[in-house]
Design a protein around this motif. Structure first.
Motif, PDB file in Angstrom:
ATOM      1  N   SER A 137       6.718   7.130   3.718  1.00 45.66           N
ATOM      2  CA  SER A 137       5.766   8.461   3.523  1.00 45.66           C
ATOM      3  C   SER A 137       4.464   7.893   3.388  1.00 45.66           C
ATOM      4  CB  SER A 137       6.116   9.035   2.344  1.00 45.66           C
ATOM      5  OG  SER A 137       7.321   9.493   2.270  1.00 45.66           O
ATOM      6  N   PHE A 138       4.121   6.788   2.778  1.00 43.07           N
ATOM      7  CA  PHE A 138       2.776   6.128   2.679  1.00 43.07           C
ATOM      8  C   PHE A 138       2.039   5.720   4.391  1.00 43.07           C
ATOM      9  CE2 PHE A 138      -0.150   2.510   1.896  1.00 43.07           C
ATOM     10  CZ  PHE A 138      -1.153   3.076   1.428  1.00 43.07           C
ATOM     11  N   ILE A 139       2.855   4.956   4.815  1.00 47.13           N
ATOM     12  CA  ILE A 139       2.596   4.666   6.222  1.00 47.13           C
ATOM     13  C   ILE A 139       2.402   5.973   7.205  1.00 47.13           C
ATOM     14  CG2 ILE A 139       3.016   3.301   8.380  1.00 47.13           C
ATOM     15  CD1 ILE A 139       4.611   1.370   6.453  1.00 47.13           C
ATOM     16  N   LEU A 140       3.240   6.844   7.015  1.00 49.35           N
ATOM     17  CA  LEU A 140       3.172   7.982   7.907  1.00 49.35           C
ATOM     18  C   LEU A 140       1.854   8.938   7.639  1.00 49.35           C
ATOM     19  CD1 LEU A 140       4.829   9.756  10.000  1.00 49.35           C
ATOM     20  CD2 LEU A 140       5.775  11.126   8.057  1.00 49.35           C
ATOM     21  N   PHE A 141       1.667   9.188   6.418  1.00 46.58           N
ATOM     22  CA  PHE A 141       0.466   9.766   5.939  1.00 46.58           C
ATOM     23  C   PHE A 141      -0.949   9.005   6.673  1.00 46.58           C
ATOM     24  CE2 PHE A 141       2.316  11.967   2.506  1.00 46.58           C
ATOM     25  CZ  PHE A 141       1.939  13.521   2.918  1.00 46.58           C
ATOM     26  N   ASN A 142      -1.028   7.694   6.573  1.00 43.08           N
ATOM     27  CA  ASN A 142      -2.071   6.937   6.929  1.00 43.08           C
ATOM     28  C   ASN A 142      -2.138   6.917   8.738  1.00 43.08           C
ATOM     29  OD1 ASN A 142      -3.704   5.325   4.970  1.00 43.08           O
ATOM     30  ND2 ASN A 142      -1.550   5.422   4.253  1.00 43.08           N
ATOM     31  N   ASN A 143      -1.065   6.806   9.225  1.00 42.99           N
ATOM     32  CA  ASN A 143      -0.976   7.057  10.718  1.00 42.99           C
ATOM     33  C   ASN A 143      -1.369   8.061  11.207  1.00 42.99           C
ATOM     34  OD1 ASN A 143       0.137   4.237  10.805  1.00 42.99           O
ATOM     35  ND2 ASN A 143       2.215   4.758  11.122  1.00 42.99           N
TER      36      ASN A 143
END
Length: 224
Positions: free
Chosen positions: A78-84
């Motif tokens: 979730s964290f990486i997806l939001f930043n991407n």
């Protein structure tokens, strides 16, 4: 040309030369509406379905003895997806395109897996260095190869995520800079190609988040 091109990835803001652009890493929380946390909604139901599906897959990989660890990898996804996805918006700094960000995520996970495996499952870790059925004469080489492959894992995780995010952003920037010098008859083609690239980058943002999380899960399953 190269200086101005790569300046879009420069993490220094213009306010007293402070590195304030890294605050964009936490902007994903602000995009979640209040009712996402306070009550059930379509968005919260959809996101819970996605995370539950991911957790089931992570549980299958980790095994029945480490089911609680799946929450960690679902949160990582979730964290990486939001930043991407935030990096695809105009004038928002893409923190996931920097090795200082991706390596900060990959290195502590890898170190914790290695320490846990060698402290609690030492014999299993030694066995993992030599695949079953390896001829005796090749065992020293296999130990060397497996050791090197284990050492470079955090680097490959970090470089894969950063390189994929940088490649798409550079292509979008190059095509966008061609707009002022292109004839009016080709502007519509440029806009259409930019839209297609943006759709491709959206898919890459999801895929790279999933790849980072699933590979971390696979590395964690090897130390059990």
């Amino acid at each position: 040309m190269m200086t101005s091109l790569f300046s879009i990835f420069e993490p220094t803001s213009s306010i007293f030369s402070l590195h304030l652009n890294w605050i964009s890493t936490l902007l994903g929380i602000l995009f979640l509406p209040f009712f996402f946390w306070a009550s059930l909604s379509r968005w919260s139901f959809l996101w819970s379905k996605i995370t539950k599906t991911l957790q089931k897959e992570f549980k299958t990989i980790l095994g029945p003895s480490n089911t609680g660890t799946s929450f960690l990898f679902a949160a990582l996804f979730s964290f990486i997806l939001f930043n991407n996805f935030l990096g695809l918006l105009p004038y928002i700094f893409t923190s996931s395109s920097h090795l200082s960000m991706t390596l900060t995520l990959a290195l502590p996970l890898w170190i914790s897996f290695i320490l846990f495996g060698w402290i609690n499952h030492t014999q299993h870790m030694f066995e993992h260095l030599v695949p079953q059925g390896t001829p005796g004469i090749l065992m020293p080489f296999m130990v060397l190869i497996e050791t090197i492959s284990n050492i470079i894992r955090p680097g490959t995780l970090a470089i894969r995520l950063a390189a994929n995010m940088i490649a798409g952003h550079l292509l979008l920037t190059l095509l966008g800079n061609m707009g002022p010098i292109m004839p009016n008859s080709l502007i519509s083609i440029l806009i259409f190609s930019q839209i297609l690239l943006l759709m491709l980058e959206s898919a890459v943002a999801v895929i790279q988040s999933y790849v980072f999380a699933i590979l971390s899960t696979l590395y964690a399953s090897e130390v059990n």
